[in-house]
Design an enzyme around this catalytic site. Sequence first.
Site, short mmCIF file in Angstrom:
data_model
loop_
_atom_site.label_atom_id
_atom_site.label_comp_id
_atom_site.label_asym_id
_atom_site.label_seq_id
_atom_site.Cartn_x
_atom_site.Cartn_y
_atom_site.Cartn_z
N HIS A 275 0.87 -1.19 0.00
CA HIS A 275 0.00 0.00 0.00
C HIS A 275 0.90 1.24 0.00
O HIS A 275 1.30 1.71 1.06
CB HIS A 275 -0.90 0.01 1.24
CG HIS A 275 -1.90 -1.11 1.27
ND1 HIS A 275 -3.25 -0.92 1.05
CD2 HIS A 275 -1.74 -2.43 1.50
CE1 HIS A 275 -3.88 -2.08 1.14
NE2 HIS A 275 -2.99 -3.02 1.41
N GLN B 41 -11.02 0.83 0.50
CA GLN B 41 -10.70 0.51 1.89
C GLN B 41 -11.92 0.47 2.81
O GLN B 41 -12.02 -0.34 3.71
CB GLN B 41 -9.67 1.52 2.44
CG GLN B 41 -9.32 1.36 3.90
CD GLN B 41 -8.53 0.10 4.19
OE1 GLN B 41 -7.36 0.02 3.92
NE2 GLN B 41 -9.19 -0.92 4.73
N HIS C 254 -8.80 -7.71 -1.52
CA HIS C 254 -8.58 -8.07 -0.12
C HIS C 254 -9.76 -8.98 0.25
O HIS C 254 -10.92 -8.52 0.22
CB HIS C 254 -8.59 -6.83 0.78
CG HIS C 254 -7.30 -6.06 0.75
ND1 HIS C 254 -6.84 -5.43 -0.37
CD2 HIS C 254 -6.37 -5.83 1.74
CE1 HIS C 254 -5.67 -4.84 -0.09
NE2 HIS C 254 -5.37 -5.07 1.17
N ASP D 176 2.82 -5.90 1.92
CA ASP D 176 1.63 -5.23 2.45
C ASP D 176 1.92 -3.84 3.00
O ASP D 176 1.34 -2.87 2.55
CB ASP D 176 0.92 -6.10 3.49
CG ASP D 176 -0.60 -5.83 3.56
OD1 ASP D 176 -1.12 -5.11 2.69
OD2 ASP D 176 -1.26 -6.36 4.47
N1 17E Z 1 -5.93 -2.18 4.53
C1 17E Z 1 -6.50 -3.38 4.77
O1 17E Z 1 -7.73 -3.49 4.70
N2 17E Z 1 -5.74 -4.44 5.06
C2 17E Z 1 -4.44 -4.32 5.12
N3 17E Z 1 -3.70 -5.39 5.42
C3 17E Z 1 -3.82 -3.08 4.87
C4 17E Z 1 -4.61 -2.02 4.58
C5 17E Z 1 -2.36 -2.94 4.96
FE FE2 Z 2 -3.28 -5.13 1.95
#
Ligand code: 17E
Ligand code: FE2
Length: 413
Positions: free
Chosen positions: A57, A150, A208, A307
């Site tokens: 990210h 997100q 994700h 990550d």
């Molecule tokens: N956002 C998320 O939903 N999950 C993650 N592992 C990171 C950001 C880094």
């Molecule tokens: Fe991630």
Amino acid sequence: MLIKQVVIENAAKRQDVRVTNGKFVAIADSLTPIADEQVIDATGKLMLPPFVDPHVHLDATLTAGQPEWNESGTLFDGIRIWGERKQTLSHEDVKKRAIQALKLQAAHGLQFVRSHVDVTDPDLVALKALLEVREEAKPWMTLQLVAFPQEGILSFPNGKELMTQAAEMGVDALGAIPHFEFTREYSVDSLHFVFDLAKKYHLLVDAHTDEIDDPASRGLETLATLALETGLKERVTASHTTAMGSYNDAYVSKLMRLLKMADINFVANPLINMYLGGRFDTYPKRRGLTRVKELDQEGLNVAFGEDDIQDPWYPMGNGNMMDVLHMGLHATQIMGYTEIMNSYRFITKQGARTMQVIDNYGIEVGKSANFLIFNADNWYNTLNERAELLYSVHEGHILVETEPANTQVHLPK
Ligand code: 17E
Ligand code: FE2
């Protein structure tokens, strides 16, 4: 350029490698230097294709502690803290940090990186900045961008419009976050939406998926079904899938058939999964990783990602995929001798398959001359010693060069 007597991917014998006009042109037991050719003596040193990080990210990178440290170490506190930091983003702020992180990654032998970019921002500040970074870094780094919702697609105001806008602006892939949507129905609908958009704009998908220690989180089955039914298959990646570590074996046995039919990619992020996972457990405490060993044994493509590099989800990280792999092998118990020796595949070619850059990836005559040379004779020793990266060469150009340290140990008499 002529590289003398390297060990290509743990091979039993040493070889010479010739690079001309940015391509591998010859690989043989012995090649004679031609006039004015640069010769690199790499006798007995390991040569690998470049490292690949298929999951980072870069919008959030290097913000750890801003405005506060993630003291609980949960994913949800990470999202909350990032939500605050996100309010203060500027174009220059994102560009500066992203390039700084990419340089750290390049210094550790990365030449291919896929970054998620949070698009749950009505102004898409980070995306606009990272689209410029992708262009500016092109001579030294292949950077792919994923439109990452997100805070959800259906659970965030105008989530669908923001994803569509990102697709139009030229991202490489579309993301999703089914486990964070308000309901199971939103979760399923969000994935249908993403696949429709991916088909329309000819984009990759990297979601994700089920990044939670909840055995009821089953976004993966929907993602895999859509990958199969749309034919997108190997163009689809399931990132994290940590809930798989909490599924029961009967369900996984049924699920595995679908996963193999769908032939999707998996990305585990061992440093982060170990750090964020199991946070709601007392004891026994789960490891919070997906079933890397079992997926791998079933022939599915699994790569490891970094990550985070110092952000609200992880306080550490410096761009070194060897740390990612080292943690990954421990956490998944892939530590037989041969397994360790072959384990570079998790941070090289399997990541390249995830990024769908495999056609021009690898140490083969005719392909772009992208490679690494380490100060050790095989991968086992390279990983164990975190051997120095003597060279990272990108399209025939020396991108990174390291003078080996010379440590003396003076034992007391
Ligand atoms: N956002 C998320 O939903 N999950 C993650 N592992 C990171 C950001 C880094
Ligand atoms: Fe991630």
